[in-house]
Design an enzyme around this catalytic site. Structure first.
Site, PDB file in Angstrom:
ATOM      1  N   ASP A 165      34.802  42.508  48.725  1.00  0.00           N
ATOM      2  CA  ASP A 165      33.662  42.476  47.705  1.00  0.00           C
ATOM      3  C   ASP A 165      33.680  41.278  46.848  1.00  0.00           C
ATOM      4  O   ASP A 165      32.674  40.642  46.640  1.00  0.00           O
ATOM      5  CB  ASP A 165      33.303  43.745  47.004  1.00  0.00           C
ATOM      6  CG  ASP A 165      32.288  43.768  46.214  1.00  0.00           C
ATOM      7  OD1 ASP A 165      31.115  43.878  46.566  1.00  0.00           O
ATOM      8  OD2 ASP A 165      32.582  43.696  44.846  1.00  0.00           O
ATOM      9  N   LYS A 178      44.488  37.628  42.533  1.00  0.00           N
ATOM     10  CA  LYS A 178      45.615  38.056  41.606  1.00  0.00           C
ATOM     11  C   LYS A 178      45.803  39.521  41.930  1.00  0.00           C
ATOM     12  O   LYS A 178      44.825  40.076  42.325  1.00  0.00           O
ATOM     13  CB  LYS A 178      45.230  37.731  40.130  1.00  0.00           C
ATOM     14  CG  LYS A 178      43.957  38.235  39.508  1.00  0.00           C
ATOM     15  CD  LYS A 178      43.933  39.591  39.539  1.00  0.00           C
ATOM     16  CE  LYS A 178      42.450  40.200  38.959  1.00  0.00           C
ATOM     17  NZ  LYS A 178      42.354  41.543  39.326  1.00  0.00           N
TER      18      LYS A 178
END
Length: 319
Positions: free
Chosen positions: A13, A96
């Site tokens: 997404d 991350k």
């Protein structure tokens, strides 16, 4: 300018909504290929950006028309696919956290150095100029000597099937929302911070933590109180509290590109709202990565310190 040809490992997404549109709009960047485990999904997404669809991540890494890869996969898969990409001679921009532990982060940073490839962790907020502006206010002494730092990043409850609820995919609040306040503390207080205490809590029926808090301390005695979560009213802010005033940043970590940030400066003489220019931190991150590829940038050591602090938070919470 020769474009940096980027391949994307997966149809996540964040790639669809944020990174791919930013790449498409960035001068000197070409979306070369998009890989997916589902061939039809890769074909559909690649078609939106004029890229070549590829069935399978390894197949994309074998392509000689890809200079760099973006890794938006779940956290538990970052390390393996970043390593594979570096071994394949690609530069890497990875979501991350880069890995779920300092040992893996250190190994990847060493590999990137040895192979002469760029490795960047996609912590985008540090590329927004509002934080440098706040840092200058503090450096100029407008709030006196820094005494404390408070930061919070939390989001409302996610759907039950969201990958952030899966321990096997590296889910949990610490590696998702916890990265932001930890990185903000490093940004403003330096890399000598140590974890004094921490707590992690699971919501009912969860297998990963959905809330957490940590207390850090600098060698000079400045405290950093950090809060994060996956099941909260939304909050994205930090404040730096000094001997003569306080500066607060709202919408600190994920500001819209068209938002003109407002920094609140409070002192004995009064309160002032400082309006800063709007900036697209996603586009600035993509541009910074492309520039590093062109100029031979090296891994940022703060990535390693961040990984160490995240591990310290987890260990303190388990003690």
């Amino acid at each position: 300018m020769t474009p940096v040809r980027i391949g994307v490992l997966g149809c996540a997404d964040i790639a669809r909504r944020r990174m791919l549109p930013a790449m498409a709009a960035t001068e000197g960047v070409e979306i070369a290929a998009i890989a997916g485990r589902d061939a039809a999904r890769a074909r559909e997404l690649a078609g939106q950006f004029g890229a070549r669809p590829v069935h399978g991540y390894a197949e994309l890494l074998d392509r000689d028309d890809v200079d760099a890869v973006y890794v938006p996969l779940p956290a538990a898969l970052h390390e393996a696919w970043t390593e594979a990409a570096l071994h394949a001679g690609k530069h890497v921009l990875a979501e991350k956290p880069l890995t779920t532990g300092p040992a893996g982060t250190g190994r990847l940073m060493t590999l990137a150095e040895q192979s002469g490839r760029v490795l960047m962790e996609n912590v985008m907020f540090v590329h927004h100029p509002q934080h440098a502006a706040v840092g200058k206010l503090v450096a100029d002494g407008v709030i006196g000597e820094v005494r404390a730092f408070h930061a919070a990043f939390a989001i409302p409850a996610l759907p039950e099937d969201n990958i952030r609820h899966r321990a096997d995919l590296g889910g949990g609040a610490l590696w998702d929302t916890g990265v932001y306040p930890v990185r903000a503390a490093l940004y403003h207080l330096g890399d000598s911070l140590r974890v004094v205490g921490a707590t992690l809590a699971r919501g009912p029926g969860r297998t990963v933590e959905t809330a957490g808090a940590a207390l850090l301390r600098s060698p000079e005695g400045v405290s950093a109180q950090l809060t994060f979560g996956l099941d909260h009213a939304y909050r994205s802010s930090y404040e730096i509290w000094g001997s003569e005033g306080r500066v607060t940043v709202d919408r600190a970590f994920t500001p819209p590109a068209d938002l003109a940030p407002q920094v609140l400066l409070e002192r004995r003489s009064g309160t002032e709202r400082i309006v800063l220019p709007a900036a697209d931190q996603v586009a600035r991150t993509v541009a910074a990565f492309a520039e590093a590829v062109r100029t031979g940038g090296r891994p940022d050591p703060v990535c390693m310190r961040q990984a160490e602090l995240l591990q310290e938070v987890r260990e303190r919470a388990a003690a």
